[in-house]
Motif scaffolding. Structure first.
Motif, PDB file in Angstrom:
ATOM      1  N   ALA A   1     -28.782  84.808 -10.765  1.00  0.00           N
ATOM      2  CA  ALA A   1     -28.904  83.775 -11.628  1.00  0.00           C
ATOM      3  C   ALA A   1     -29.993  84.239 -12.928  1.00  0.00           C
ATOM      4  O   ALA A   1     -29.826  84.080 -13.890  1.00  0.00           O
TER       5      ALA A   1
ATOM      6  N   THR B   1     -25.693  79.816 -13.010  1.00  0.00           N
ATOM      7  CA  THR B   1     -24.445  79.632 -11.661  1.00  0.00           C
ATOM      8  C   THR B   1     -23.454  80.707 -11.862  1.00  0.00           C
ATOM      9  O   THR B   1     -22.957  81.174 -10.591  1.00  0.00           O
TER      10      THR B   1
ATOM     11  N   TYR C   1     -20.135  80.515  -9.451  1.00  0.00           N
ATOM     12  CA  TYR C   1     -19.824  79.353  -9.407  1.00  0.00           C
ATOM     13  C   TYR C   1     -19.987  78.781 -10.784  1.00  0.00           C
ATOM     14  O   TYR C   1     -20.340  79.160 -11.829  1.00  0.00           O
TER      15      TYR C   1
END
Length: 553
Positions: free
Chosen positions: A351, A400, A405
């Motif tokens: 991240a 993310t 994600y």
């Protein structure tokens, strides 16, 4: 005297019928018919389709996966049989028993179709049933020739090969994708029928029929069977919903196996429904989780956002935005290099790298890897996945996306992305057909950066989260993924997809395989625990069978 008159009239009628093809004379001029042979031809001459076989489907080694075989179809002339049947002059109970058709059902069919001269009472019957029916020799009951599709590859190929309808039209899978090639062209013939409706003489072929063309696929039946058996075993052990596996030959882009479990029996039409008929390798999208990290790291390296030897402090976690909870790893991983982030699968590190890298650069890199875009592989039902428009990326998504994600993909897209890395940044077109010519790819990534990513993934297997993917005598590069599933709008702590994508041999890549196990319930679950061992078991067998020379001793 009366006898003589009757005899005289009969003789006149015979002469008229035989010599003049008419039964017209003074006494019956209102109801007679002239040119009787023409009337007879109208009743007895008919046109029928000439049915021929659909093309066969072969695997890469010439083994038959699907073929069409001759079958008889039971026909009945309802128009002719109606009167004698309702008057009990014909008893067809024996026929109905053989074809397992209730008499009440037959009577309903007869009433609804009493004017039809040809009705298919039972399509494509087996040979034993045909032999029994033929001995009955009922009037107005006969057979025509058709073809039936048979799948020799069974359930381990069924949701990839697909199936046809009763008339041999492709409905799913490769049967649908290649329908224009496989489909036969019907012919037309003129025939003479007897008074029971049976064809007794071929008068003329008006249009020749043309068989469908055969196709040869890139799939290997042997490996498909092995992979299916392995997936079945692991789904049963982990109590998973399903699992899929795909194997690609790196240099040519040929898809060697494409496997989904559970599947269905392609020779049983009652099973042609539900989730089992889907080719989930291409039709089911999911968030890729940590398998996206090598692509994000490549974006950072290629854009010079970060250097190979830079370190990232993951110890304190990361807030993705002002409203989010603190993101932490599964344990304190401390200072990590890029290799360490891949090897240990650090969400915090990934991240941080994503947030340091320009959003547009990440978006463009994902597109270069075909994530969220068309692969130009003609599988019915194929999905492309999705990436949000760059203008809709907030601060949280910017982070993310670094650990997979907030975007979606398919297993085939993941395998394709890793194949680009395996080929030193060269993208080749994927294909499910056998490739005989030299394949020319397109250099889309920086060669040196691609090789650096490959080496990082090799360390992830040597002593990282992918240790269970190791193969004796072969080097492996790969990445695990453990992804929480969204249920009712929330990420569940108890429901996951587990993934592994690997390249072998890592020193000189020849094959890429991607594995996903969906929602295994026997805990603990992870890509390293549940997906990587499938890769290892399958590739150990495959590399030997494909005669890939070992690169380790």
């Amino acid at each position: 005297m009366i006898v003589s008159v009757v005899f005289f009239l009969m003789m006149i009628r015979v002469i008229l019928l035989q010599g003049f093809e008419t039964d017209c004379f003074y006494l019956n001029s209102e109801s007679c018919k002239s040119d009787l042979s023409t009337h007879a031809d109208k009743r007895q001459i008919n046109h029928r389709e000439i049915i021929t076989n659909r093309g066969s489907i072969y695997d890469v080694n010439g083994r038959i996966l699907a073929m069409s075989v001759p079958k008889k179809t039971l026909c009945i002339n309802f128009k002719k049989i109606y009167e004698p049947y309702i008057k009990d002059e014909i008893d067809i109970d024996a026929l109905l028993k053989i074809i397992n058709l209730p008499k009440k059902r037959f009577n309903n069919l007869l009433r609804k179709n009493k004017d039809k001269v040809e009705y298919y009472l039972k399509r494509k019957i087996d040979d034993d049933t045909y032999n029994k029916l033929e001995k009955l020799n009922y009037p107005y009951v006969y057979f025509i020739d058709e073809y039936d599709r048979v799948y020799l590859s069974g359930e381990y190929f069924s949701n990839v090969i697909g199936f046809t309808d009763i008339d041999d039209n492709g409905l799913s899978g490769i049967e649908l994708a290649e329908d224009n090639i496989l489909k036969s062209q019907k012919g037309i013939k003129k025939i003479r029928k007897d008074n029971l409706g049976r064809s007794v003489e071929l008068l003329e072929v008006i249009k020749e029929s043309k068989p469908g063309e055969d196709i040869q696929l890139s799939f290997d039946q042997r490996l498909q069977y092995v992979g299916y058996s392995i997936l079945k075993k692991h789904v049963d052990v982990t109590d998973a919903d399903s699992a899929s596996l795909v194997l690609i030959r790196s240099k040519t882009g040929e898809i060697v196996t494409m496997i989904n479990y559970p599947s269905f029996d392609p020779n049983n039409r009652n099973e042609f429904k539900g989730e089992k008929i889907k080719n989930k390798v291409v039709s089911t999208v999911f968030e890729p989780g940590s398998t996206i990290k090598p692509i994000i790291v490549y974006a950072a390296l290629a854009s010079e956002t970060i250097d190979l030897d830079d370190t990232i402090n993951t110890a304190n976690g990361l807030k993705l935005d002002s409203k989010s909870k603190l993101l932490t790893d599964y344990k304190n991983l401390g200072l990590l290099t890029l290799e360490g982030i891949i090897r240990n699968s650090s969400n915090v590190g990934a991240a941080m790298i994503a947030k340091k890298t320009n959003k547009q650069r990440i978006y463009d890199t994902l597109a270069e890897f075909n994530i969220g875009s068309d692969l130009y592989v003609d599988f019915p039902g194929i999905q492309n996945g999705s990436i949000k428009d760059i203008n809709n990326w907030d601060e949280a998504l910017h982070g993310t996306v670094g650990y997979g994600y907030g975007l979606s993909t398919t297993l085939l897209h993941l395998a394709n992305a890793y194949n680009i890395i395996a080929n030193d940044g060269v993208r080749v077109q994927l294909s499910y057909k056998k490739v005989d010519d030299v394949v020319m790819g397109e250099q889309i990534l920086q060669r040196d950066s691609s090789r650096e990513i490959l080496q990082m993934m090799r360390k992830a297997v040597d002593n990282g989260t992918g240790k269970s993917a190791k193969i004796q005598n072969y080097s492996v590069a790969g990445k695990t993924g453990t992804v929480r599933l969204r249920i009712n709008g929330e990420y569940s702590k108890n429901n996951h997809n587990v993934i592994f994508v690997g390249i072998a041999p890592a020193s000189k890549p020849e094959y890429v395989a991607a594995v996903i196990v969906r929602n295994p319930k026997n805990r603990p679950v992870s890509g390293g625990k549940n997906a990587a061992p499938i890769f290892s078991e399958f590739m150990s067998y495959s590399l030997n069978l494909l005669e890939v020379y070992p690169d380790k001793r």
